[in-house]
Design a protein around this motif. Structure first.
Motif, PDB file in Angstrom:
ATOM      1  N   ILE A 100       0.848  -1.186   0.000  1.00  0.00           N
ATOM      2  CA  ILE A 100       0.000   0.000   0.000  1.00  0.00           C
ATOM      3  C   ILE A 100       0.890   1.243   0.000  1.00  0.00           C
ATOM      4  O   ILE A 100       1.998   1.223   0.529  1.00  0.00           O
ATOM      5  CB  ILE A 100      -0.961  -0.019   1.213  1.00  0.00           C
ATOM      6  CG1 ILE A 100      -2.243   0.741   0.899  1.00  0.00           C
ATOM      7  CG2 ILE A 100      -0.303   0.517   2.466  1.00  0.00           C
ATOM      8  CD1 ILE A 100      -3.399   0.371   1.805  1.00  0.00           C
ATOM      9  N   ILE A 101       0.441   2.293  -0.647  1.00  0.00           N
ATOM     10  CA  ILE A 101       1.185   3.549  -0.700  1.00  0.00           C
ATOM     11  C   ILE A 101       0.569   4.499   0.312  1.00  0.00           C
ATOM     12  O   ILE A 101      -0.621   4.805   0.239  1.00  0.00           O
ATOM     13  CB  ILE A 101       1.146   4.154  -2.116  1.00  0.00           C
ATOM     14  CG1 ILE A 101       1.800   3.195  -3.108  1.00  0.00           C
ATOM     15  CG2 ILE A 101       1.814   5.528  -2.130  1.00  0.00           C
ATOM     16  CD1 ILE A 101       1.589   3.565  -4.550  1.00  0.00           C
ATOM     17  N   ASN A 102       1.376   4.961   1.267  1.00  0.00           N
ATOM     18  CA  ASN A 102       0.925   5.899   2.297  1.00  0.00           C
ATOM     19  C   ASN A 102       1.417   7.302   1.979  1.00  0.00           C
ATOM     20  O   ASN A 102       2.619   7.510   1.789  1.00  0.00           O
ATOM     21  CB  ASN A 102       1.454   5.492   3.674  1.00  0.00           C
ATOM     22  CG  ASN A 102       0.700   4.338   4.272  1.00  0.00           C
ATOM     23  OD1 ASN A 102      -0.509   4.211   4.126  1.00  0.00           O
ATOM     24  ND2 ASN A 102       1.423   3.469   4.969  1.00  0.00           N
ATOM     25  N   ILE A 103       0.482   8.240   1.943  1.00  0.00           N
ATOM     26  CA  ILE A 103       0.782   9.645   1.693  1.00  0.00           C
ATOM     27  C   ILE A 103       0.313  10.432   2.914  1.00  0.00           C
ATOM     28  O   ILE A 103      -0.834  10.300   3.324  1.00  0.00           O
ATOM     29  CB  ILE A 103       0.056  10.152   0.424  1.00  0.00           C
ATOM     30  CG1 ILE A 103       0.458   9.297  -0.793  1.00  0.00           C
ATOM     31  CG2 ILE A 103       0.351  11.626   0.199  1.00  0.00           C
ATOM     32  CD1 ILE A 103      -0.382   9.552  -2.039  1.00  0.00           C
ATOM     33  N   VAL A 104       1.212  11.239   3.491  1.00  0.00           N
ATOM     34  CA  VAL A 104       0.889  12.019   4.683  1.00  0.00           C
ATOM     35  C   VAL A 104       1.096  13.494   4.378  1.00  0.00           C
ATOM     36  O   VAL A 104       2.094  13.880   3.777  1.00  0.00           O
ATOM     37  CB  VAL A 104       1.770  11.605   5.883  1.00  0.00           C
ATOM     38  CG1 VAL A 104       1.447  12.449   7.108  1.00  0.00           C
ATOM     39  CG2 VAL A 104       1.586  10.121   6.199  1.00  0.00           C
ATOM     40  N   GLY A 105       0.139  14.311   4.824  1.00  0.00           N
ATOM     41  CA  GLY A 105       0.250  15.756   4.642  1.00  0.00           C
ATOM     42  C   GLY A 105      -0.104  16.488   5.916  1.00  0.00           C
ATOM     43  O   GLY A 105      -0.238  15.896   6.984  1.00  0.00           O
ATOM     44  N   GLY A 106      -0.245  17.781   5.796  1.00  0.00           N
ATOM     45  CA  GLY A 106      -0.611  18.608   6.943  1.00  0.00           C
ATOM     46  C   GLY A 106       0.599  19.226   7.615  1.00  0.00           C
ATOM     47  O   GLY A 106       1.741  19.088   7.162  1.00  0.00           O
ATOM     48  N   GLY A 107       0.334  19.881   8.725  1.00  0.00           N
ATOM     49  CA  GLY A 107       1.381  20.577   9.458  1.00  0.00           C
ATOM     50  C   GLY A 107       2.490  19.683   9.948  1.00  0.00           C
ATOM     51  O   GLY A 107       3.638  20.117  10.077  1.00  0.00           O
ATOM     52  N   ILE A 108       2.174  18.411  10.208  1.00  0.00           N
ATOM     53  CA  ILE A 108       3.199  17.476  10.700  1.00  0.00           C
ATOM     54  C   ILE A 108       4.330  17.328   9.686  1.00  0.00           C
ATOM     55  O   ILE A 108       5.503  17.254  10.055  1.00  0.00           O
ATOM     56  CB  ILE A 108       2.589  16.106  11.079  1.00  0.00           C
ATOM     57  CG1 ILE A 108       3.610  15.262  11.862  1.00  0.00           C
ATOM     58  CG2 ILE A 108       2.058  15.370   9.860  1.00  0.00           C
ATOM     59  CD1 ILE A 108       3.009  14.046  12.537  1.00  0.00           C
ATOM     60  N   ILE A 109       4.009  17.324   8.400  1.00  0.00           N
ATOM     61  CA  ILE A 109       5.025  17.217   7.353  1.00  0.00           C
ATOM     62  C   ILE A 109       5.582  18.593   7.003  1.00  0.00           C
ATOM     63  O   ILE A 109       6.792  18.776   6.894  1.00  0.00           O
ATOM     64  CB  ILE A 109       4.450  16.545   6.079  1.00  0.00           C
ATOM     65  CG1 ILE A 109       4.026  15.104   6.355  1.00  0.00           C
ATOM     66  CG2 ILE A 109       5.453  16.613   4.918  1.00  0.00           C
ATOM     67  CD1 ILE A 109       5.143  14.129   6.614  1.00  0.00           C
ATOM     68  N   THR A 110       4.707  19.564   6.847  1.00  0.00           N
ATOM     69  CA  THR A 110       5.124  20.889   6.405  1.00  0.00           C
ATOM     70  C   THR A 110       6.112  21.538   7.368  1.00  0.00           C
ATOM     71  O   THR A 110       7.062  22.192   6.943  1.00  0.00           O
ATOM     72  CB  THR A 110       3.886  21.788   6.208  1.00  0.00           C
ATOM     73  OG1 THR A 110       3.026  21.165   5.234  1.00  0.00           O
ATOM     74  CG2 THR A 110       4.270  23.181   5.731  1.00  0.00           C
ATOM     75  N   SER A 111       5.932  21.327   8.662  1.00  0.00           N
ATOM     76  CA  SER A 111       6.787  21.989   9.650  1.00  0.00           C
ATOM     77  C   SER A 111       8.213  21.449   9.669  1.00  0.00           C
ATOM     78  O   SER A 111       9.159  22.198   9.914  1.00  0.00           O
ATOM     79  CB  SER A 111       6.170  21.868  11.047  1.00  0.00           C
ATOM     80  OG  SER A 111       6.108  20.511  11.448  1.00  0.00           O
ATOM     81  N   ALA A 112       8.409  20.184   9.419  1.00  0.00           N
ATOM     82  CA  ALA A 112       9.745  19.565   9.442  1.00  0.00           C
ATOM     83  C   ALA A 112       9.707  18.305   8.587  1.00  0.00           C
ATOM     84  O   ALA A 112       9.627  17.194   9.110  1.00  0.00           O
ATOM     85  CB  ALA A 112      10.161  19.243  10.875  1.00  0.00           C
ATOM     86  N   PRO A 113       9.765  18.451   7.255  1.00  0.00           N
ATOM     87  CA  PRO A 113       9.540  17.314   6.354  1.00  0.00           C
ATOM     88  C   PRO A 113      10.400  16.075   6.613  1.00  0.00           C
ATOM     89  O   PRO A 113       9.865  14.971   6.718  1.00  0.00           O
ATOM     90  CB  PRO A 113       9.824  17.898   4.965  1.00  0.00           C
ATOM     91  CG  PRO A 113       9.593  19.356   5.114  1.00  0.00           C
ATOM     92  CD  PRO A 113       9.992  19.698   6.512  1.00  0.00           C
TER      93      PRO A 113
END
Length: 173
Positions: A100-113
């Motif tokens: 399965i391919i997992n894609i995560v977004g939001g502030g958790i990624i944007t703040s410190a990729p």
């Protein structure tokens, strides 16, 4: 659903659990709804799952949805304070279906990729910034077997197991 060379890929957008029990009040984060709407507008069939609408454990619900709808791509995201819920979602999806391919977004990624991707070890892609356009373009790149380097606003591992960040995505007006 996304078509890859005649193979249909089904997408599941998962809203992380914010409440302690079903029925508790919370502010619904609009970002995840915007991403879902953008994907649907682009012609992708998207199934949505709000974990705040069930008292079942996350792994049980993920197994149910991944199997019932033959899910190939899971999209989720949120803020850093939702780390445990986000990690549980993507860990559960990989337990259910290894490829399965997992894609995560939001502030958790944007703040410190890079830090977030390392902490969320089961994430295949991170979306940096607003996800409406990036999620669609990423799914289209997955569909076509295309080059992820041309999709702005991503962080992911390259072939040499290093983090790669693509060009910054312009903000949506």
């Amino acid at each position: 659903m996304i078509l890859i060379g005649g193979i249909i890929l089904n997408c599941l957008i998962v809203m992380p659990r914010i409440v302690e029990k079903k029925g508790d009040w919370y502010f619904f984060p609009l970002g995840i709804a915007y991403v879902s709407s953008s994907m649907k507008k682009a012609g992708l069939d998207v199934i949505n799952l709000n974990l705040n609408d069930t008292d079942k454990n996350v792994e049980e619900v993920m197994f149910e949805y991944v199997n019932k709808f033959n899910i190939d791509i899971v999209l989720t995201g949120g803020l850093t304070g939702q780390y445990n819920s986000i990690r549980e979602i993507i860990c559960s999806s990989k337990k259910c279906k290894k490829k399965i391919i997992n894609i995560v977004g939001g502030g958790i990624i944007t703040s410190a990729p890079e830090i977030a991707m390392e902490a969320l070890e089961f994430a295949d892609f991170g979306i940096i910034g607003e996800g409406e356009i990036t999620a669609v373009e990423l799914c289209q790149a997955i569909m076509s077997g295309g080059d992820f380097n041309i999709v702005d606003g991503l962080v992911f591992y390259d072939e040499e197991n290093r983090y790669l960040k693509t060009k910054k995505r312009e903000e949506i007006e």
